[in-house]
Design a protein around this motif. Sequence first.
Motif: not given
Lengths: 402, 241
Positions: B27-30, B190-193
């Motif tokens: 799970t990756i949150r905003e 920004h959401t970054i992976l």
Amino acid sequence: MLFWMIVKVAFKSLMANKLRSILAMLGIIIGVAAVIAMLAIGTGAKQQVLDRISAMGTNLLYIHPSPRGTAGVISGTQLNLSDDDARAILQKIDHVKGLAPVVSRSFQVKYLNQNTLTQVLGTTPTYLSIRDFEVESGRMFSDFEVEHWDRVAVLGPLTASNLFGFSDPVGQVVKINGINFRVVGVLKSKGDQGWFNPDDQVIVPYTVEMHVLMGVTYLREIDVQCEEGSDLDAAQNDIFALMRQRHKIPAGMPDDVVIQNQSQFIEAFSATATTFTILLGTVGGISLLVGGIGIMNIMLVTVTERTREIGIRKAIGAREFDILSQFLIEAMLMSGVGGLTGMGLGIGTAWLVGQVSPFPTIVRVYSIVLALVFSAGVGVFFGFYPATRAAKLDPIEALRYE
Amino acid sequence: MIRAENLVKTYVLGGQVVHALDDVSVTIREGEMVAIRGPSGSGKSTLMNILGCLDRPETGQYFLAGEDVSKFSKNALAEVRNRRIGFVFQNFNLLPRMSALENVELPLHYAGRHDAVKAARVALETVGLSDRSHHEPAQLSGGQRQRVAIARALVTNPAILLADEPTGALDSKTGEEILALFKTLNANGHTILVVTHDAHVAAHCQREIYLHDGKIAAPPNDDPVAMSQIAADKELLPEAV
């Protein structure tokens, strides 16, 4: 993606490999040029011959003996046309302006140490006007000379130069089949007509040809010139009837002569020329097809080379259709540019051939349209497989491709 | 924001079945900046491909912005990649013979947007490369190329930025600059992976997901950089243990 963007990208990638693109287009260029030039030459040659036939007048009838044969196999020709028949036609058939009996055979013609094997044609002076010949130097022999079996000859210009080189043959004596003939004139050149060169022949009085040279009593044909505007069909029927009567053919038996007129010639020739033109066009079409295969080959190489690019494009959201259209447009651009270049080359070639050879060339609009549509079609057809391959690439595999 | 549940992906390699992903949930949150780390063969690339919608899991579900995209068609996935995901690759993957600006415009053209040039300029400005917009990739340094790639990833304003070893082809100084840029972008929302094998890179992220043999695992204890993070990880992401 905007259409012009795709075209721009396609153009850029073609420019990035100029030599390769040109080599790939060469097939299409040559193909289109070949189609256009071939069709132009074919059309021009056909038009020229038709013009010549029409120039001779449409009021001519050619009477030949019927070929003898069964089940379509011609096993010989009846020998039944006599010079009396010719005289009868002239006297009894209405609207006949003039006629020329014709008899011919190939003989050896000698002048000093020069000799040539050529057609020696026996006829009357009328033949020249019927067949549209003109005398270049000297004169045609006269009816008087024909009646008196005078051994006089008129040479075709090619025969004259074969035997005499640059010196004047008029007044000289040649030997035909060992018999002396005095040369009284030389014909004006008409040019080679492909199946027969009218410049290479010798014309002598038919009486001499029949009785002195060949020792026969029958003619090969009778050329009849009717009055302008007269009913050729009626004249033709009259001649058939006269011949049946003279040759004593019982009712119910077939005619023993064949009568051809100019329009039949034109028809027959047109059909032949059209076949010939189609043949030429097909040869050009085959080279177009080969050109298309060349484009497909290069497109397959391009797709493999640009696998990574395809992967990148897919990763940032290109759909299969986007990739497909990109490569398809690239192939079409190649065949389209090739087609246009080929069109220029083809028209240029046709023009050049028209300038340097005796054959006139006529570029018809339909041949240009045909060649361009065909080349665009080739682009779509042969571009489709490589483009589909590109579109179906797996993005992960494509991105990993080195 | 991103919720992937029970992802499974297997490959057959030389007759052997390899579990690239074995029941992985993420799970990756905003607004987060998260690292996916692991040794080679751990399945991190497979996970990144699935999260990036380049691949589909065999089983499991993947919710991106509330939508289950794991069953999307190829074309629908292409659209998701186009609008909701921005990719940054190790080797930049810019298109040659196209200027920096044109490279950045490209995703917008696939989206059919007519303000492509304007939006691309803004994105280039964000990464600080306005003055290089007409240079082709070959005329740019590695760091500049990566900036162009980041601008291209940003330009559609995606839900998540996926960076696969973004500093792998750069020297350490330039790598730090790129990571600093990611941090700035993250700070701007920004959401970054970031997928990496490098603990130092992962240390720049708020937390990391450590993969080992296709499963989420605790980072090895002899890993000095990761050690400092373990405690924080446990608080943020209980299921990662």
